[in-house]
Design a protein around this motif. Structure first.
Motif, PDB file in Angstrom:
ATOM      1  N   UNK A  48       0.812  -1.224   0.000  1.00 27.70           N
ATOM      2  CA  UNK A  48       0.000   0.000   0.000  1.00 27.70           C
ATOM      3  C   UNK A  48       0.841   1.268   0.000  1.00 27.70           C
ATOM      4  N   UNK A  49       2.165   1.142   0.012  1.00 25.90           N
ATOM      5  CA  UNK A  49       3.054   2.294   0.038  1.00 25.90           C
ATOM      6  C   UNK A  49       2.997   3.028  -1.303  1.00 25.90           C
ATOM      7  N   UNK A  50       2.858   4.357  -1.260  1.00 27.39           N
ATOM      8  CA  UNK A  50       2.818   5.172  -2.475  1.00 27.39           C
ATOM      9  C   UNK A  50       4.006   6.119  -2.500  1.00 27.39           C
ATOM     10  N   UNK A  51       4.558   6.329  -3.703  1.00 28.79           N
ATOM     11  CA  UNK A  51       5.674   7.249  -3.896  1.00 28.79           C
ATOM     12  C   UNK A  51       5.390   8.157  -5.074  1.00 28.79           C
ATOM     13  N   UNK A  52       5.986   9.349  -5.045  1.00 31.92           N
ATOM     14  CA  UNK A  52       5.748  10.345  -6.092  1.00 31.92           C
ATOM     15  C   UNK A  52       7.077  10.861  -6.608  1.00 31.92           C
ATOM     16  N   UNK A  53       7.242  10.827  -7.920  1.00 31.56           N
ATOM     17  CA  UNK A  53       8.395  11.422  -8.577  1.00 31.56           C
ATOM     18  C   UNK A  53       8.008  12.848  -8.957  1.00 31.56           C
ATOM     19  N   UNK A  54       8.598  13.824  -8.261  1.00 34.84           N
ATOM     20  CA  UNK A  54       8.151  15.221  -8.355  1.00 34.84           C
ATOM     21  C   UNK A  54       9.062  16.025  -9.272  1.00 34.84           C
ATOM     22  N   UNK A  55       8.456  16.757 -10.188  1.00 39.32           N
ATOM     23  CA  UNK A  55       9.130  17.644 -11.133  1.00 39.32           C
ATOM     24  C   UNK A  55      10.082  16.896 -12.058  1.00 39.32           C
ATOM     25  N   UNK A  56       9.785  15.657 -12.335  1.00 37.58           N
ATOM     26  CA  UNK A  56      10.647  14.870 -13.220  1.00 37.58           C
ATOM     27  C   UNK A  56      10.078  14.739 -14.615  1.00 37.58           C
ATOM     28  N   UNK A  67       8.927  -5.677 -12.417  1.00 34.31           N
ATOM     29  CA  UNK A  67       9.350  -4.382 -11.871  1.00 34.31           C
ATOM     30  C   UNK A  67       8.488  -3.218 -12.351  1.00 34.31           C
ATOM     31  N   UNK A  68       8.115  -3.204 -13.632  1.00 33.44           N
ATOM     32  CA  UNK A  68       7.297  -2.116 -14.170  1.00 33.44           C
ATOM     33  C   UNK A  68       5.923  -2.043 -13.521  1.00 33.44           C
ATOM     34  N   UNK A  69       5.436  -3.149 -12.996  1.00 36.01           N
ATOM     35  CA  UNK A  69       4.114  -3.155 -12.366  1.00 36.01           C
ATOM     36  C   UNK A  69       4.125  -2.428 -11.026  1.00 36.01           C
ATOM     37  N   UNK A  70       5.293  -2.295 -10.427  1.00 35.70           N
ATOM     38  CA  UNK A  70       5.359  -1.526  -9.183  1.00 35.70           C
ATOM     39  C   UNK A  70       5.138  -0.036  -9.461  1.00 35.70           C
ATOM     40  N   UNK A  71       5.546   0.424 -10.632  1.00 34.23           N
ATOM     41  CA  UNK A  71       5.208   1.803 -10.990  1.00 34.23           C
ATOM     42  C   UNK A  71       3.694   1.942 -11.096  1.00 34.23           C
ATOM     43  N   UNK A  72       3.063   1.046 -11.777  1.00 34.17           N
ATOM     44  CA  UNK A  72       1.602   1.096 -11.951  1.00 34.17           C
ATOM     45  C   UNK A  72       0.881   1.129 -10.609  1.00 34.17           C
ATOM     46  N   UNK A  73       1.345   0.338  -9.654  1.00 34.22           N
ATOM     47  CA  UNK A  73       0.615   0.162  -8.397  1.00 34.22           C
ATOM     48  C   UNK A  73       1.087   1.074  -7.267  1.00 34.22           C
ATOM     49  N   UNK A  74       2.303   1.613  -7.367  1.00 32.67           N
ATOM     50  CA  UNK A  74       2.880   2.307  -6.210  1.00 32.67           C
ATOM     51  C   UNK A  74       3.452   3.684  -6.491  1.00 32.67           C
ATOM     52  N   UNK A  75       3.502   4.100  -7.753  1.00 32.11           N
ATOM     53  CA  UNK A  75       4.180   5.349  -8.090  1.00 32.11           C
ATOM     54  C   UNK A  75       3.266   6.326  -8.819  1.00 32.11           C
ATOM     55  N   UNK A  76       3.570   7.621  -8.641  1.00 31.32           N
ATOM     56  CA  UNK A  76       2.986   8.707  -9.423  1.00 31.32           C
ATOM     57  C   UNK A  76       4.140   9.542  -9.979  1.00 31.32           C
ATOM     58  N   UNK A  77       3.864  10.271 -11.054  1.00 29.99           N
ATOM     59  CA  UNK A  77       4.839  11.220 -11.595  1.00 29.99           C
ATOM     60  C   UNK A  77       4.095  12.476 -12.035  1.00 29.99           C
TER      61      UNK A  77
END
Length: 392
Positions: free
Chosen positions: A273-281, A312-322
């Motif tokens: 359930x951990x979410x991460x955000x790539x900011x200004x990238x 690995x790419x599925x972790x972006x789908x489920x856990x990351x924003x940009x």
């Protein structure tokens, strides 16, 4: 007439607030006024000082002047501008809200300036850890007040004491109790003497962030290591005005390192359930990296590839924003967003920085945003952020 989707409420997922000179001294306990960060005039420039050591310019933190005109980085942030020279909305929350109303922006996620985009500059001082924790708490308390007074229209991301993992856990819990909606993390805590973020020693922080719905934000340039790109990627022979352009563009790709390391580390298997955000990238690099991260791991570490619960790419789908702002997707922004993931993209303006959409961000992007499907407009311009930050 170019029209945007009906019911659109814009959330700006990346803007900056220049630190007022009295931010720390006005809130310091009695006897600490000269120990906490304060501004001193040194060699004709205002400098931030902590325990007798400078950790950065007390400059403008922006490129927009008092009349709303935009200037090159070299003349403003890289020049002699002080806080008195920058647009009032760069440092005054009330003026920021007024500007947002003029521009049609409902809410903004706020990041620092002089203290480091990830709050990393305090660690350079080598000060007493107890004092540094106090400094972090003063900053975060002030930002919690800014959020509350704005009615949750300004959402500052609190900084973490990255040199102390246990202190990060306590501060994240404390900030959650204050109603804050995420944390701002340096990409390289090892710069401050901590373990890198893939080490299981950080699991208690990820557990708190997942449980308290605190997305973890990684702004480009949010560490001494990553910010070195700004000053090393250009050729010395380049024009002085060209150098910041090369450095700035180079920073956009820094966060691919955080994405790769986080996906390969297994942290999302332990904390789904951990979410991460790539900011200004930006987002244009993401589709290639999603392909590369799968291919490279399977080619180089097939046994480890099989141990992960997902590609690995599925972790972006489920856990990351940009976040994105100026990109056009080579004329097909809809295709780019679809490839990245409609639910993984948020809009930003980067006010008041050099690459900001200024003077009227929505007018500047209106034509290309209007070409998106209505549901995509609603998601990337505000809906995804509203869900992530629990706005409506």
């Amino acid at each position: 007439m170019v029209a945007l989707a009906e019911g659109l409420r814009v959330v700006d997922a990346d803007a900056h607030m220049t630190e007022r000179h009295d931010l720390f001294t006005a809130r310091a306990p009695k006897g600490y006024e000269d120990r906490v960060p304060h501004v001193e005039r040194i060699d004709g420039l205002d400098m931030w000082v902590l325990e007798g050591k400078t950790f950065g310019r007390a400059g403008s933190g922006g490129t927009i002047d008092l009349e709303g005109n935009k200037h090159p980085w070299r003349d403003s942030q890289g020049g002699s501008w002080g806080i008195q020279d920058v647009h009032k909305a760069a440092w005054d929350p009330a003026a920021r809200i007024e500007l947002m109303d003029e521009l049609g922006i409902h809410a903004q996620v706020i990041y620092p300036n002089a203290i480091g985009l990830g709050g990393q500059n305090f660690a350079k001082s080598g000060s007493d850890p107890a004092l540094l924790r106090l400094v972090v708490e003063i900053y975060n308390d002030h930002m919690a007040e800014v959020q509350a007074e704005s009615g949750n229209r300004l959402l500052p991301m609190p900084i973490m004491p990255a040199w102390d993992i246990d202190a990060c856990v306590r501060e994240a819990q404390r900030c959650a109790d204050l109603g804050m909606r995420g944390i701002n993390m340096t990409a390289h805590p090892q710069d401050a003497g901590s373990a890198d973020l893939g080490n299981r020693a950080w699991d208690p922080l990820w557990e708190v962030c997942a449980a308290r719905k605190l997305p973890v934000h990684f702004h480009i340039g949010a560490s001494q290591t990553s910010l070195s790109y700004f000053g090393t990627t250009y050729w010395p022979s380049q024009d002085e005005y060209v150098k910041p352009a090369i450095g700035g563009a180079s920073l956009f790709l820094n966060n691919s390192q955080v994405l790769l390391n986080s996906a390969y580390s297994g942290m999302f298997d332990r904390h789904p359930e951990l979410k991460m955000v790539s900011v200004e990238s930006g987002i244009g690099w993401v589709p290639f990296m999603l392909e590369a991260m799968d291919y490279e791991l399977e080619e180089n570490a097939p046994e480890y590839f099989e141990k992960l619960q997902k590609l690995p790419s599925e972790y972006f789908r489920d856990n990351w924003y940009a976040t994105f702002w100026f990109e056009k997707g080579r004329g097909d922004l809809q295709h780019l967003i679809d490839t990245v993931g409609q639910g993984n993209v948020m809009f930003e303006t980067d006010f008041p920085h050099p690459t900001s959409l200024h003077p009227n961000p929505l007018d500047m992007v209106k034509e290309r945003i209007a070409a998106l499907r209505p549901e995509t407009q609603l998601a990337v311009m505000g809906g995804n952020a509203a869900e992530l930050y629990r706005l409506w």
